[in-house]
Write a protein that holds these residues in place. Structure first.
Motif, PDB file in Angstrom:
ATOM      1  N   GLN A  47       0.837  -1.192   0.000  1.00 40.52           N
ATOM      2  CA  GLN A  47       0.000   0.000   0.000  1.00 40.52           C
ATOM      3  C   GLN A  47       0.876   1.249   0.000  1.00 40.52           C
ATOM      4  OE1 GLN A  47      -0.208  -2.304   2.504  1.00 40.52           O
ATOM      5  NE2 GLN A  47      -2.278  -3.106   2.546  1.00 40.52           N
ATOM      6  N   ASN A 100      -0.647   5.505 -10.511  1.00 43.06           N
ATOM      7  CA  ASN A 100      -1.767   4.597 -10.256  1.00 43.06           C
ATOM      8  C   ASN A 100      -2.020   4.387  -8.765  1.00 43.06           C
ATOM      9  OD1 ASN A 100      -2.404   4.294 -12.897  1.00 43.06           O
ATOM     10  ND2 ASN A 100      -1.607   2.228 -13.109  1.00 43.06           N
ATOM     11  N   ILE A 101      -1.846   5.425  -7.988  1.00 41.75           N
ATOM     12  CA  ILE A 101      -2.132   5.353  -6.556  1.00 41.75           C
ATOM     13  C   ILE A 101      -3.626   5.601  -6.357  1.00 41.75           C
ATOM     14  CG2 ILE A 101      -1.619   6.385  -4.297  1.00 41.75           C
ATOM     15  CD1 ILE A 101       0.769   4.929  -5.699  1.00 41.75           C
ATOM     16  N   SER A 102      -4.258   4.775  -5.545  1.00 42.09           N
ATOM     17  CA  SER A 102      -5.682   4.963  -5.258  1.00 42.09           C
ATOM     18  C   SER A 102      -5.893   6.284  -4.528  1.00 42.09           C
ATOM     19  CB  SER A 102      -6.210   3.832  -4.379  1.00 42.09           C
ATOM     20  OG  SER A 102      -6.257   2.635  -5.099  1.00 42.09           O
ATOM     21  N   ASP A 103      -6.914   6.988  -4.934  1.00 45.04           N
ATOM     22  CA  ASP A 103      -7.236   8.282  -4.331  1.00 45.04           C
ATOM     23  C   ASP A 103      -8.129   8.055  -3.113  1.00 45.04           C
ATOM     24  OD1 ASP A 103      -7.643  10.904  -3.746  1.00 45.04           O
ATOM     25  OD2 ASP A 103      -8.512  11.448  -5.675  1.00 45.04           O
ATOM     26  N   THR A 104      -7.514   7.591  -2.033  1.00 46.33           N
ATOM     27  CA  THR A 104      -8.228   7.379  -0.779  1.00 46.33           C
ATOM     28  C   THR A 104      -7.986   8.580   0.135  1.00 46.33           C
ATOM     29  OG1 THR A 104      -6.365   6.313   0.338  1.00 46.33           O
ATOM     30  CG2 THR A 104      -7.840   4.882  -0.964  1.00 46.33           C
ATOM     31  N   ASN A 107      -4.361   8.328   1.517  1.00 42.10           N
ATOM     32  CA  ASN A 107      -3.352   8.627   0.500  1.00 42.10           C
ATOM     33  C   ASN A 107      -3.365  10.102   0.123  1.00 42.10           C
ATOM     34  OD1 ASN A 107      -2.596   5.970   0.509  1.00 42.10           O
ATOM     35  ND2 ASN A 107      -3.608   5.461  -1.418  1.00 42.10           N
ATOM     36  N   PHE A 121      -2.239  10.008  -8.609  1.00 45.35           N
ATOM     37  CA  PHE A 121      -3.465   9.267  -8.361  1.00 45.35           C
ATOM     38  C   PHE A 121      -4.017   8.661  -9.647  1.00 45.35           C
ATOM     39  CE2 PHE A 121      -3.801  12.249  -4.669  1.00 45.35           C
ATOM     40  CZ  PHE A 121      -3.624  11.281  -3.697  1.00 45.35           C
ATOM     41  N   ILE A 122      -4.755   7.557  -9.483  1.00 44.18           N
ATOM     42  CA  ILE A 122      -5.418   6.891 -10.604  1.00 44.18           C
ATOM     43  C   ILE A 122      -6.440   7.842 -11.204  1.00 44.18           C
ATOM     44  CG2 ILE A 122      -7.040   5.046 -11.220  1.00 44.18           C
ATOM     45  CD1 ILE A 122      -5.750   3.330  -9.065  1.00 44.18           C
ATOM     46  N   ASN A 124      -9.669   8.016 -12.384  1.00 41.16           N
ATOM     47  CA  ASN A 124     -10.833   7.138 -12.241  1.00 41.16           C
ATOM     48  C   ASN A 124     -11.661   7.022 -13.514  1.00 41.16           C
ATOM     49  OD1 ASN A 124     -10.260   6.470  -9.598  1.00 41.16           O
ATOM     50  ND2 ASN A 124     -11.323   8.263  -8.795  1.00 41.16           N
ATOM     51  N   ARG A 131      -8.709  -2.607 -10.864  1.00 45.74           N
ATOM     52  CA  ARG A 131      -8.269  -2.647  -9.465  1.00 45.74           C
ATOM     53  C   ARG A 131      -6.868  -2.096  -9.365  1.00 45.74           C
ATOM     54  NH1 ARG A 131      -9.141  -8.570  -7.369  1.00 45.74           N
ATOM     55  NH2 ARG A 131      -7.180  -7.919  -6.542  1.00 45.74           N
ATOM     56  N   GLU A 132      -6.572  -1.463  -8.201  1.00 46.13           N
ATOM     57  CA  GLU A 132      -5.221  -0.967  -7.975  1.00 46.13           C
ATOM     58  C   GLU A 132      -4.311  -2.172  -7.754  1.00 46.13           C
ATOM     59  OE1 GLU A 132      -2.638   1.801  -4.940  1.00 46.13           O
ATOM     60  OE2 GLU A 132      -4.622   1.158  -4.359  1.00 46.13           O
TER      61      GLU A 132
END
Length: 137
Positions: A47, A100-104, A107, A121-122, A124, A131-132
């Motif tokens: 992660q 390609n980092i998930s935008d949570t 994060n 960030f990915i 979207n 999927r990441e």
């Protein structure tokens, strides 16, 4: 070792800022053994936030050691703020190669704290349904 990295007020202030950047609580006990054990549980995995903790940890150790050597051998001292700036520069430079980092929320907060460009960030729209798979360098 304990004094240099964990008992010294200078390095304590540096560590606390780096942990704050990574949204990571300060461990209750600060010595080499407890920090090593504590870090192992919070830096393993693919992660992004765990990878950032590893990079922040390595950069902090490097820059604190470098500051120590500059004070002893060159008689040059910088402030904790300057050391944190050097760490932040190195960490952000390394993170700039991620994509390609998930935008949570976690994060995003880490990216903002370290002042990293949001382009990691990915997107979207173009990756809907995918999927990441971690991050790439």
């Amino acid at each position: 070792m304990n004094h240099l990295f964990f008992e010294c007020p200078f390095t304590k202030s540096v560590w606390s800022k780096v942990l704050e950047f990574n949204i990571c609580p300060i461990p209750a006990t600060c010595n080499w053994d407890s920090i090593a054990s504590w870090a192992l549980g919070r830096t393993k995995g693919r992660q992004f936030h765990r990878w950032m903790r590893r990079v922040g940890l390595a950069a902090t150790i490097y820059h604190c050691w470098r500051e120590r050597n500059n004070r002893i051998f060159r008689h040059v001292a910088t402030s904790p703020f300057q050391v944190v700036d050097h760490i932040a520069f190195d960490v952000a430079k390394k993170a700039a190669f991620c994509w390609n980092i998930s935008d949570t929320p976690t994060n995003r907060a880490i990216v903002e704290n370290w002042e990293i460009d949001e382009s990691i960030f990915i997107n979207n729209c173009s990756l809907a349904g995918s999927r990441e798979s971690g991050f790439r360098f």
